[in-house]
Design a protein around this motif. Sequence first.
Motif, PDB file in Angstrom:
ATOM      1  N   CYS A  67       0.815  -1.226   0.000  1.00  0.00           N
ATOM      2  CA  CYS A  67       0.000   0.000   0.000  1.00  0.00           C
ATOM      3  C   CYS A  67       0.846   1.273   0.000  1.00  0.00           C
ATOM      4  O   CYS A  67       0.296   2.365  -0.068  1.00  0.00           O
ATOM      5  CB  CYS A  67      -0.972   0.002   1.174  1.00  0.00           C
ATOM      6  SG  CYS A  67      -0.198   0.234   2.794  1.00  0.00           S
TER       7      CYS A  67
ATOM      8  N   ASN B 214      -2.315 -13.809  -3.800  1.00  0.00           N
ATOM      9  CA  ASN B 214      -2.835 -12.558  -4.353  1.00  0.00           C
ATOM     10  C   ASN B 214      -2.483 -11.367  -3.475  1.00  0.00           C
ATOM     11  O   ASN B 214      -2.188 -11.525  -2.293  1.00  0.00           O
ATOM     12  CB  ASN B 214      -4.352 -12.643  -4.494  1.00  0.00           C
ATOM     13  CG  ASN B 214      -4.752 -13.754  -5.428  1.00  0.00           C
ATOM     14  OD1 ASN B 214      -4.155 -13.928  -6.483  1.00  0.00           O
ATOM     15  ND2 ASN B 214      -5.741 -14.533  -5.030  1.00  0.00           N
TER      16      ASN B 214
ATOM     17  N   LYS C  31      -6.631  -7.991  -0.197  1.00  0.00           N
ATOM     18  CA  LYS C  31      -7.951  -7.574  -0.688  1.00  0.00           C
ATOM     19  C   LYS C  31      -8.236  -6.125  -0.344  1.00  0.00           C
ATOM     20  O   LYS C  31      -8.910  -5.426  -1.081  1.00  0.00           O
ATOM     21  CB  LYS C  31      -9.037  -8.469  -0.085  1.00  0.00           C
ATOM     22  CG  LYS C  31      -9.032  -9.865  -0.632  1.00  0.00           C
ATOM     23  CD  LYS C  31     -10.100 -10.686   0.053  1.00  0.00           C
ATOM     24  CE  LYS C  31      -9.441 -11.899   0.608  1.00  0.00           C
ATOM     25  NZ  LYS C  31      -9.653 -12.295   1.909  1.00  0.00           N
TER      26      LYS C  31
ATOM     27  N   PHE D 223      -7.892  -3.154  -2.932  1.00  0.00           N
ATOM     28  CA  PHE D 223      -8.900  -2.859  -3.948  1.00  0.00           C
ATOM     29  C   PHE D 223      -9.964  -1.910  -3.420  1.00  0.00           C
ATOM     30  O   PHE D 223     -10.568  -1.184  -4.195  1.00  0.00           O
ATOM     31  CB  PHE D 223      -9.501  -4.153  -4.492  1.00  0.00           C
ATOM     32  CG  PHE D 223      -8.448  -4.992  -5.152  1.00  0.00           C
ATOM     33  CD1 PHE D 223      -7.960  -4.675  -6.406  1.00  0.00           C
ATOM     34  CD2 PHE D 223      -7.907  -6.079  -4.496  1.00  0.00           C
ATOM     35  CE1 PHE D 223      -6.962  -5.428  -7.002  1.00  0.00           C
ATOM     36  CE2 PHE D 223      -6.917  -6.844  -5.084  1.00  0.00           C
ATOM     37  CZ  PHE D 223      -6.442  -6.517  -6.344  1.00  0.00           C
ATOM     38  N   SER D 224     -10.152  -1.878  -2.104  1.00  0.00           N
ATOM     39  CA  SER D 224     -11.082  -0.904  -1.535  1.00  0.00           C
ATOM     40  C   SER D 224     -10.395   0.450  -1.355  1.00  0.00           C
ATOM     41  O   SER D 224     -11.054   1.481  -1.319  1.00  0.00           O
ATOM     42  CB  SER D 224     -11.641  -1.397  -0.206  1.00  0.00           C
ATOM     43  OG  SER D 224     -10.615  -1.514   0.752  1.00  0.00           O
TER      44      SER D 224
ATOM     45  N   ASN E  80      -7.936   1.619  -3.548  1.00  0.00           N
ATOM     46  CA  ASN E  80      -7.735   2.158  -4.893  1.00  0.00           C
ATOM     47  C   ASN E  80      -8.124   1.071  -5.893  1.00  0.00           C
ATOM     48  O   ASN E  80      -7.274   0.275  -6.289  1.00  0.00           O
ATOM     49  CB  ASN E  80      -6.274   2.583  -5.075  1.00  0.00           C
ATOM     50  CG  ASN E  80      -6.036   3.231  -6.414  1.00  0.00           C
ATOM     51  OD1 ASN E  80      -6.942   3.345  -7.232  1.00  0.00           O
ATOM     52  ND2 ASN E  80      -4.797   3.649  -6.652  1.00  0.00           N
ATOM     53  N   PRO E  81      -9.377   1.003  -6.306  1.00  0.00           N
ATOM     54  CA  PRO E  81      -9.860  -0.094  -7.138  1.00  0.00           C
ATOM     55  C   PRO E  81      -9.149  -0.257  -8.481  1.00  0.00           C
ATOM     56  O   PRO E  81      -9.197  -1.311  -9.070  1.00  0.00           O
ATOM     57  CB  PRO E  81     -11.334   0.231  -7.366  1.00  0.00           C
ATOM     58  CG  PRO E  81     -11.661   1.386  -6.523  1.00  0.00           C
ATOM     59  CD  PRO E  81     -10.390   1.979  -6.011  1.00  0.00           C
ATOM     60  N   LYS E  82      -8.457   0.757  -8.989  1.00  0.00           N
ATOM     61  CA  LYS E  82      -7.795   0.646 -10.288  1.00  0.00           C
ATOM     62  C   LYS E  82      -6.360   0.150 -10.178  1.00  0.00           C
ATOM     63  O   LYS E  82      -5.675   0.010 -11.179  1.00  0.00           O
ATOM     64  CB  LYS E  82      -7.804   1.998 -10.991  1.00  0.00           C
ATOM     65  CG  LYS E  82      -9.195   2.458 -11.359  1.00  0.00           C
ATOM     66  CD  LYS E  82      -9.138   3.767 -12.096  1.00  0.00           C
ATOM     67  CE  LYS E  82     -10.561   4.190 -12.447  1.00  0.00           C
ATOM     68  NZ  LYS E  82     -10.577   5.433 -13.200  1.00  0.00           N
ATOM     69  N   SER E  83      -5.883  -0.102  -8.975  1.00  0.00           N
ATOM     70  CA  SER E  83      -4.491  -0.476  -8.782  1.00  0.00           C
ATOM     71  C   SER E  83      -4.365  -1.816  -8.078  1.00  0.00           C
ATOM     72  O   SER E  83      -5.189  -2.159  -7.246  1.00  0.00           O
ATOM     73  CB  SER E  83      -3.790   0.596  -7.941  1.00  0.00           C
ATOM     74  OG  SER E  83      -2.478   0.201  -7.645  1.00  0.00           O
ATOM     75  N   THR E  84      -3.325  -2.566  -8.398  1.00  0.00           N
ATOM     76  CA  THR E  84      -3.042  -3.799  -7.662  1.00  0.00           C
ATOM     77  C   THR E  84      -2.181  -3.499  -6.450  1.00  0.00           C
ATOM     78  O   THR E  84      -2.013  -4.324  -5.594  1.00  0.00           O
ATOM     79  CB  THR E  84      -2.320  -4.834  -8.542  1.00  0.00           C
ATOM     80  OG1 THR E  84      -1.120  -4.259  -9.031  1.00  0.00           O
ATOM     81  CG2 THR E  84      -3.213  -5.296  -9.668  1.00  0.00           C
TER      82      THR E  84
ATOM     83  N   GLY F 129      -2.056  -0.374  -3.650  1.00  0.00           N
ATOM     84  CA  GLY F 129      -2.754   0.840  -3.246  1.00  0.00           C
ATOM     85  C   GLY F 129      -1.812   2.025  -3.090  1.00  0.00           C
ATOM     86  O   GLY F 129      -0.602   1.895  -3.120  1.00  0.00           O
TER      87      GLY F 129
END
Length: 76
Positions: free
Chosen positions: A12, A56, A59, A62-63, A65-69, A71
Amino acid sequence: MLRDYGSQCWWCQCALPAKKLTLDHLIPQSKNGSHSLENLRLACIPCNSDRGNSLNPPKRLFSLNPKSTRGVRKHA
């Protein structure tokens, strides 16, 4: 690792004092991941805990910064 990655979470990007970072295994030990430097990253406790033994990204990213793998939000 601090010299290579800095004092921030690899996932992050939150900046933290070194004593608040944990070692995260990209391939978890439970999935035969090694302790080699190639498999280790510095991570904040929330990201490391959220990943558990998953392959992965956390999780929670994604909450944040939904456009990034990975944050971009900083911890408060």
